[in-house]
Design a protein around this motif. Structure first.
Motif, short mmCIF file in Angstrom:
data_model
loop_
_atom_site.label_atom_id
_atom_site.label_comp_id
_atom_site.label_asym_id
_atom_site.label_seq_id
_atom_site.Cartn_x
_atom_site.Cartn_y
_atom_site.Cartn_z
N ARG A 34 -4.05 5.53 -6.39
CA ARG A 34 -4.28 6.96 -6.21
C ARG A 34 -4.26 7.73 -7.53
O ARG A 34 -4.71 8.86 -7.59
CB ARG A 34 -3.21 7.56 -5.30
CG ARG A 34 -3.38 7.19 -3.85
CD ARG A 34 -2.11 7.49 -3.10
NE ARG A 34 -1.89 6.49 -2.05
CZ ARG A 34 -2.17 6.71 -0.78
NH1 ARG A 34 -2.63 7.86 -0.39
NH2 ARG A 34 -1.97 5.76 0.12
N LEU A 35 -3.69 7.13 -8.57
CA LEU A 35 -3.55 7.87 -9.83
C LEU A 35 -4.88 7.93 -10.55
O LEU A 35 -5.59 6.92 -10.65
CB LEU A 35 -2.48 7.21 -10.71
CG LEU A 35 -1.06 7.36 -10.15
CD1 LEU A 35 -0.08 6.50 -10.92
CD2 LEU A 35 -0.62 8.81 -10.17
N GLN A 74 1.05 15.58 1.40
CA GLN A 74 0.25 16.18 2.47
C GLN A 74 -0.27 15.10 3.41
O GLN A 74 -0.26 15.25 4.63
CB GLN A 74 -0.92 16.97 1.88
CG GLN A 74 -0.48 18.35 1.39
CD GLN A 74 -1.44 18.94 0.39
OE1 GLN A 74 -2.56 18.45 0.23
NE2 GLN A 74 -1.02 19.99 -0.29
N GLU A 75 -0.73 14.00 2.79
CA GLU A 75 -1.30 12.90 3.56
C GLU A 75 -0.25 12.33 4.53
O GLU A 75 -0.53 12.09 5.70
CB GLU A 75 -1.76 11.82 2.59
CG GLU A 75 -2.56 10.72 3.20
CD GLU A 75 -2.91 9.68 2.14
OE1 GLU A 75 -2.96 8.51 2.50
OE2 GLU A 75 -3.10 10.06 0.96
N TYR A 76 0.95 12.13 4.04
CA TYR A 76 2.01 11.55 4.87
C TYR A 76 2.74 12.61 5.67
O TYR A 76 3.69 12.31 6.38
CB TYR A 76 3.00 10.77 3.99
CG TYR A 76 2.53 9.38 3.67
CD1 TYR A 76 3.10 8.26 4.28
CD2 TYR A 76 1.49 9.18 2.76
CE1 TYR A 76 2.65 6.99 3.98
CE2 TYR A 76 1.04 7.91 2.47
CZ TYR A 76 1.62 6.81 3.08
OH TYR A 76 1.18 5.55 2.80
N LYS A 77 2.32 13.87 5.53
CA LYS A 77 2.94 14.98 6.25
C LYS A 77 4.46 14.94 6.12
O LYS A 77 5.20 14.93 7.11
CB LYS A 77 2.55 14.96 7.73
CG LYS A 77 1.05 15.18 7.93
CD LYS A 77 0.76 15.52 9.37
CE LYS A 77 -0.71 15.83 9.58
NZ LYS A 77 -1.56 14.66 9.25
N ARG A 107 0.39 16.14 -9.18
CA ARG A 107 -0.67 16.55 -8.27
C ARG A 107 -0.96 15.44 -7.26
O ARG A 107 -1.12 15.68 -6.07
CB ARG A 107 -1.94 16.90 -9.06
CG ARG A 107 -2.09 18.40 -9.14
CD ARG A 107 -3.40 18.79 -9.77
NE ARG A 107 -3.12 19.85 -10.73
CZ ARG A 107 -3.45 19.82 -12.01
NH1 ARG A 107 -4.11 18.79 -12.49
NH2 ARG A 107 -3.15 20.82 -12.79
N THR A 108 -0.98 14.21 -7.76
CA THR A 108 -1.18 13.07 -6.86
C THR A 108 -0.05 13.01 -5.83
O THR A 108 -0.29 12.79 -4.64
CB THR A 108 -1.21 11.76 -7.66
OG1 THR A 108 -2.09 11.93 -8.77
CG2 THR A 108 -1.68 10.60 -6.80
N LEU A 109 1.17 13.22 -6.31
CA LEU A 109 2.32 13.18 -5.39
C LEU A 109 2.18 14.23 -4.30
O LEU A 109 2.51 13.99 -3.14
CB LEU A 109 3.62 13.39 -6.16
CG LEU A 109 4.11 12.22 -7.02
CD1 LEU A 109 5.45 12.56 -7.66
CD2 LEU A 109 4.23 10.94 -6.20
N GLN A 110 1.65 15.41 -4.71
CA GLN A 110 1.47 16.47 -3.71
C GLN A 110 0.45 16.07 -2.64
O GLN A 110 0.67 16.31 -1.46
CB GLN A 110 1.05 17.77 -4.39
CG GLN A 110 2.27 18.54 -4.90
CD GLN A 110 1.90 19.79 -5.66
OE1 GLN A 110 0.84 19.84 -6.30
NE2 GLN A 110 2.76 20.78 -5.62
N ASP A 139 0.81 -1.22 0.00
CA ASP A 139 0.00 0.00 0.00
C ASP A 139 0.85 1.28 0.00
O ASP A 139 0.32 2.38 0.08
CB ASP A 139 -0.95 -0.02 1.21
CG ASP A 139 -2.13 0.92 0.98
OD1 ASP A 139 -2.58 1.02 -0.19
OD2 ASP A 139 -2.57 1.56 1.95
N THR A 140 2.17 1.14 -0.06
CA THR A 140 3.03 2.32 -0.07
C THR A 140 2.86 3.08 -1.38
O THR A 140 2.89 2.46 -2.44
CB THR A 140 4.51 1.91 0.05
OG1 THR A 140 4.59 0.73 0.81
CG2 THR A 140 5.34 3.01 0.64
N PRO A 141 2.64 4.39 -1.35
CA PRO A 141 2.58 5.14 -2.62
C PRO A 141 3.98 5.34 -3.19
O PRO A 141 4.61 6.38 -2.94
CB PRO A 141 1.92 6.46 -2.21
CG PRO A 141 2.16 6.58 -0.75
CD PRO A 141 2.42 5.24 -0.19
N ASN A 142 4.48 4.36 -3.91
CA ASN A 142 5.87 4.43 -4.35
C ASN A 142 6.06 3.63 -5.64
O ASN A 142 5.18 2.87 -6.05
CB ASN A 142 6.77 3.86 -3.24
CG ASN A 142 8.20 4.28 -3.41
OD1 ASN A 142 8.51 5.12 -4.25
ND2 ASN A 142 9.08 3.71 -2.62
N ALA A 143 7.19 3.82 -6.25
CA ALA A 143 7.59 3.05 -7.43
C ALA A 143 9.09 3.16 -7.54
O ALA A 143 9.67 4.15 -7.10
CB ALA A 143 6.94 3.62 -8.69
#
Lengths: 163, 272
Positions: free
Chosen positions: B130-131, B225-228, B218-221, B109-113
């Motif tokens: 999320r994309l 914010q989500e992960y502060k 925009r998704t990365l932004q 579930d990590t937002p990463n690549a």
């Protein structure tokens, strides 16, 4: 303020280096002054190496002088560079010179208390202080102990020996 | 005759050097150090520069074929034919030889690549979900493929290896390690910009619009914010600030006269 936190390591290092440089130089100068003064005071005690002690050498005692002396942060940095680039570690030369002379002086002071006029067959022992079980730390402190020891005594007066 | 020790002339003391000053010595040592750093840096640059000529991507893939097997050994990482097809289409626009990239999807579930040795790219479900559209998925994929095209995993490894050797030679000089680390961060950011540029070119080539890249950032932004994510100064992070990356991507899009037609294709890899 972020940069201050990030660079605090550098700033502390620099400040410590400056302090070490100035206090180290000052201490060394003071030590040399003391050494020269005491050497002059104790010049009446001869230190000689002989195979056979003179026949009229009496009142023999073992005398010792030991000193533990440390280099400063600044000299250790210089020595660290020398470890990599090689060359004469002149920063440690004065350290050992002072340590040896201080050890001899302490030995002479002991001899002087006993009223000796001569020390024969003096020897030096030198050792680094550090963690002997960890080769990397053996000399990490740049701290050295020098021990000078010899046989102190005085020359019996000729007329006494004749009598 | 009075016996006494000879008077000692301090200026003639043979056991210490009289003509050296500590500060002068320090200056000389720092000079040597700078020279060494310069030489190592030049050596690293030379190796990194010549790497694509000396080791072809095909050979790199042969050497690091175990990486793909290692990835697949993880239960949550799978090969995805649809994604592979998209990668192969993007490869055409990126001047990448066919079969130079293997794409995997991880259920993590990590937002990463990330892209790694041997042309392997792993995309995480956390980012894919999320994309908003296919174009932005293509932007991530193309960014990672850009790293592979520029041989960044190999470059990074070469640099790190040489710097480690250098750092080991100087022992525990922690401050030196900090400098080396800062330099590698700067280098890493440079590589990110180049990968971003590749992504813009590939996405525009594929969809005639640079909107996918903008959507990705925009998704990365929102993720940041989500992960502060702490607002570290740029020079302390591996990636440039997202705002700067958007600016950079838009500059390139303008240069190649790409439109910003809104992305229209649905994200096929989104799992609700």
């Amino acid at each position: 303020m972020d940069w201050l936190i990030e660079f605090s390591g550098w700033i502390i290092t620099l400040v410590l280096l400056l302090i070490a440089f100035f206090t180290g130089n000052r201490n060394e100068k003071k030590h040399y002054e003391s050494i020269l003064r005491r050497e002059e005071e104790l010049r009446h005690i001869m230190v000689v190496l002989v195979r056979k002690p003179p026949k009229n050498f009496c009142n023999q005692h073992l005398v010792r002088g030991s000193v533990v002396i440390s280099s400063n942060y600044f000299t250790r940095l210089l020595a660290g560079f020398r470890n990599f680039f090689g060359g004469n570690i002149s920063a440690y030369e004065t350290l050992l010179d002072r340590a040896r002379r201080e050890a001899v002086l302490r030995m002479k002071e002991e001899a002087a208390k006993m009223g000796s006029s001569m020390i024969i067959n003096m020897k030096f022992e030198t050792t680094t202080l550090g963690n002997i079980h960890d080769p990397r730390q053996q000399a990490a402190n740049g701290t050295v102990e020098v021990l000078a020891y010899g046989t102190a005594g005085k020359l019996r007066k000729k007329e006494q020996s004749a009598a | 005759m009075k016996l006494e020790a000879p008077k000692f002339d301090e200026s003639q003391n043979p056991n210490i050097s009289h003509d050296t000053s500590h500060l002068g010595e320090l200056r000389a040592m720092l000079g040597y150090l700078l020279l060494t750093i310069l030489l190592v840096w030049l050596l690293v640059e030379a190796i990194v520069w010549s790497l694509p000529y000396t080791v072809s991507l095909q050979r790199e893939r042969a050497w690091f074929s175990f990486v793909g097997k290692h990835l697949l050994a993880d239960e949550s990482i799978k090969h995805d034919p649809n994604m592979q097809e998209l990668a192969d289409q993007l490869a055409v626009h990126m001047n990448l030889p066919a079969n130079s990239v293997d794409v995997y999807i991880s259920d993590d579930d990590t937002p990463n690549a990330f892209a790694t040795f041997g042309g392997n790219v792993v995309l995480y479900r956390g980012l894919l979900n999320r994309l908003p559209n296919e174009e932005s998925v293509a932007a991530v994929l193309a960014h990672e493929m850009g790293h592979i095209k520029h041989r960044d995993p190999m470059r990074g490894m070469t640099r790190n290896l040489l710097y480690s050797v250098f750092a080991a030679a100087f022992g525990s000089e922690a401050q030196l390690h900090n400098l080396v680390h800062l330099e590698s961060l700067r280098y890493s950011r440079e590589l990110e910009y180049r990968a971003d540029a590749e992504a813009v070119h590939a996405v525009v080539g594929q969809y005639r619009s640079a909107a996918g890249v903008t959507d990705l950032f925009r998704t990365l932004q929102t993720v940041e914010q989500e992960y502060k994510v702490a607002a570290y100064p740029t020079w302390l992070s591996t990636h440039p600030a997202t705002a700067q990356r958007i600016e950079h991507a838009q500059t390139i899009a303008t240069q190649i006269h790409a439109t910003q037609t809104p992305a229209a294709l649905p994200n096929r890899w989104q799992k609700k």
